[in-house]
Design an enzyme around this catalytic site. Structure first.
Site, mmCIF file in Angstrom:
data_model
loop_
_atom_site.group_PDB
_atom_site.id
_atom_site.type_symbol
_atom_site.label_atom_id
_atom_site.label_comp_id
_atom_site.label_asym_id
_atom_site.label_seq_id
_atom_site.Cartn_x
_atom_site.Cartn_y
_atom_site.Cartn_z
ATOM 1 N N ASP A 123 0.815 -1.199 0.000
ATOM 2 C CA ASP A 123 0.000 0.000 0.000
ATOM 3 C C ASP A 123 0.856 1.259 0.000
ATOM 4 O OD1 ASP A 123 -2.130 1.652 0.299
ATOM 5 O OD2 ASP A 123 -2.965 0.619 2.023
ATOM 6 N N HIS A 156 -9.160 0.208 -8.181
ATOM 7 C CA HIS A 156 -8.726 1.356 -7.389
ATOM 8 C C HIS A 156 -7.425 1.957 -7.926
ATOM 9 C CE1 HIS A 156 -8.520 3.740 -3.679
ATOM 10 N NE2 HIS A 156 -7.234 3.454 -3.639
#
Length: 426
Positions: free
Chosen positions: A240, A334
């Site tokens: 991330d 995303h």
């Protein structure tokens, strides 16, 4: 979450580290090892707890404890340093009757305390001793001003246009009691007791001038927990922060910091922090197959590589198709939606913490991300990306934005100054 919106920051650079030392030759912890190895000598020094230097041959601090970020500088600490293992986000409201004078005195106290604690020294007043046998542990303390601060202090004309309230987003389910605030404090450290010690000292410093509006506690992976430095993982298990801007980028300062010639003048070298408490619906997420999770994100879970192939840092091929003729990276993924080149070049430095606040009565974990992102102008950074996500992000079914804040974070204080002095005394 790996690219722009609610994702953990890739470590943008190692924190500035140097041996911690106390003023006047008295060190709080820099040379102390364990209590069992050296013992502690306590004494009164100007109302604070004093710590004598350890004798020769004492056990030295570990690398985690000895890391030190600098309080004074062009920018405030806690923005470009690498992710820390634990942190606290706290918002305060000025007390009734408190104005510009009280705010200035508070920022002066807070700055003095932050400077000492970041150097590994005792708090100026009534130190609790919670962290006396630890080093600075890369502690950073960052201060910001919310929209309401300027009205309460009579400084409305100095309120930046960039601090106008964020627009409403369709995915928001905000708890207003845990949003916004006159003053914001970000605390980060690589030791939980060091971070708590700073939180407690600053809360006591607030005295009668301000009261806590909300507080949130977070964490990241501890330094040294992996075989080699790597991009962080979030609570969904995804790598991330792959595309986080880095200080080495040619346009980093332009995107993240207000220029020295910017307006208002007191925000020179400062930045704007968007803070969002984003709950992850982990029970729903974990019901998905690995392949389905990767389709939602657009990257492989194991190594963060784009579904179009390559390694974590390989540029994403948005046109590549699979054997069936379907896009390798789905249109609603995303990572595709949040790309800067799909959002007018919008970029922000994400530097968040994960959080876990227990289990609800129905067994659902209250867990997710304390999202903090930095940019020179939120209307060119956070807002366009979040609007795009609002319209079709596959991840939106698995997250919930529950709190929000926007804060003006002035540039760093020069030696002898306190944070916000150019605003409060200008």
């Amino acid at each position: 979450m790996p690219d722009q919106s609610i994702h953990a920051a890739r470590t943008p650079g190692a924190p500035t580290a140097e041996p911690a030392s106390g003023a006047g030759g008295v060190s709080r912890r820099a040379l102390l090892g364990t209590v069992g190895a050296t013992g502690l000598v306590l004494g009164a020094a100007g109302g604070a707890v004093g710590y004598a230097a350890a004798p020769a041959g004492a056990t030295p601090l570990t690398s985690v404890g000895s890391g030190r970020a600098m309080f004074h500088g062009k920018h405030q600490p806690g923005i470009t340093e690498g992710l820390q293992a634990c942190g606290h986000l706290v918002a305060f409201d000025l007390a009734a009757g408190a104005g510009r004078k009280e705010a200035a005195a508070l920022l002066r106290r807070w700055s003095a305390t932050a400077e000492r604690l970041m150097a590994g020294e005792a708090a100026p007043h009534d130190d609790t001793g919670v962290a006396r046998d630890a080093g600075p542990s890369s502690l950073t303390v960052t201060f910001g001003f919310g929209h309401g601060f300027f009205g309460r202090t009579g400084l409305e004309k100095q309120r930046p246009a960039a601090l106008d309230p964020l627009p409403d987003f369709s995915s928001d389910q905000l708890d207003r009691s845990r949003s916004d605030g006159d003053l914001w404090v970000q605390i980060g450290a690589n030791d939980a007791l060091v971070a708590f010690h700073a939180l407690r000292a600053l809360q006591k410093d607030a005295g009668s001038a301000a009261r806590v509006r909300w507080q949130m506690n977070g964490f990241n992976r501890s330094p040294g927990a992996t075989a080699h430095p790597m991009t962080a993982r979030n609570l969904m298990g995804q790598i991330d922060g792959t595309r986080n801007p880095r200080p080495s980028d040619a346009d980093f300062d332009q995107r993240i910091f207000v220029p020295a010639s910017g307006q208002p003048a007191w925000m020179a070298n400062g930045s704007y922090a968007v803070v969002r408490r984003i709950r992850m619906l982990l029970d729903d997420w974990e019901k998905l197959s690995l392949s389905a999770q990767e389709q939602v994100i657009g990257r492989r879970k194991a190594d963060g590589a784009p579904l179009s192939g390559g390694s974590e840092t390989t540029p994403m091929d948005l046109e590549k198709t699979d054997a069936k003729g379907d896009l390798a990276v789905p249109l609603t993924a995303h990572a595709r939606i949040t790309r800067p080149d799909r959002n007018g070049g919008a970029a922000m430095l994400r530097r968040p913490f994960s959080y876990h606040d227990g289990i609800d009565l129905d067994g659902t974990p209250d867990a997710g991300l304390l999202f903090v992102c930095w940019q020179a102008d939120p209307l060119r950074g956070f807002v366009p990306v979040q609007r795009k996500l609002d319209r079709g992000d596959a991840l939106s079914k698995f997250i919930r934005h529950e709190a929000s804040g926007l804060f003006a974070v002035p540039g760093g204080a020069a030696k002898g100054e306190y944070v916000g002095q150019r605003l409060l005394e200008g």
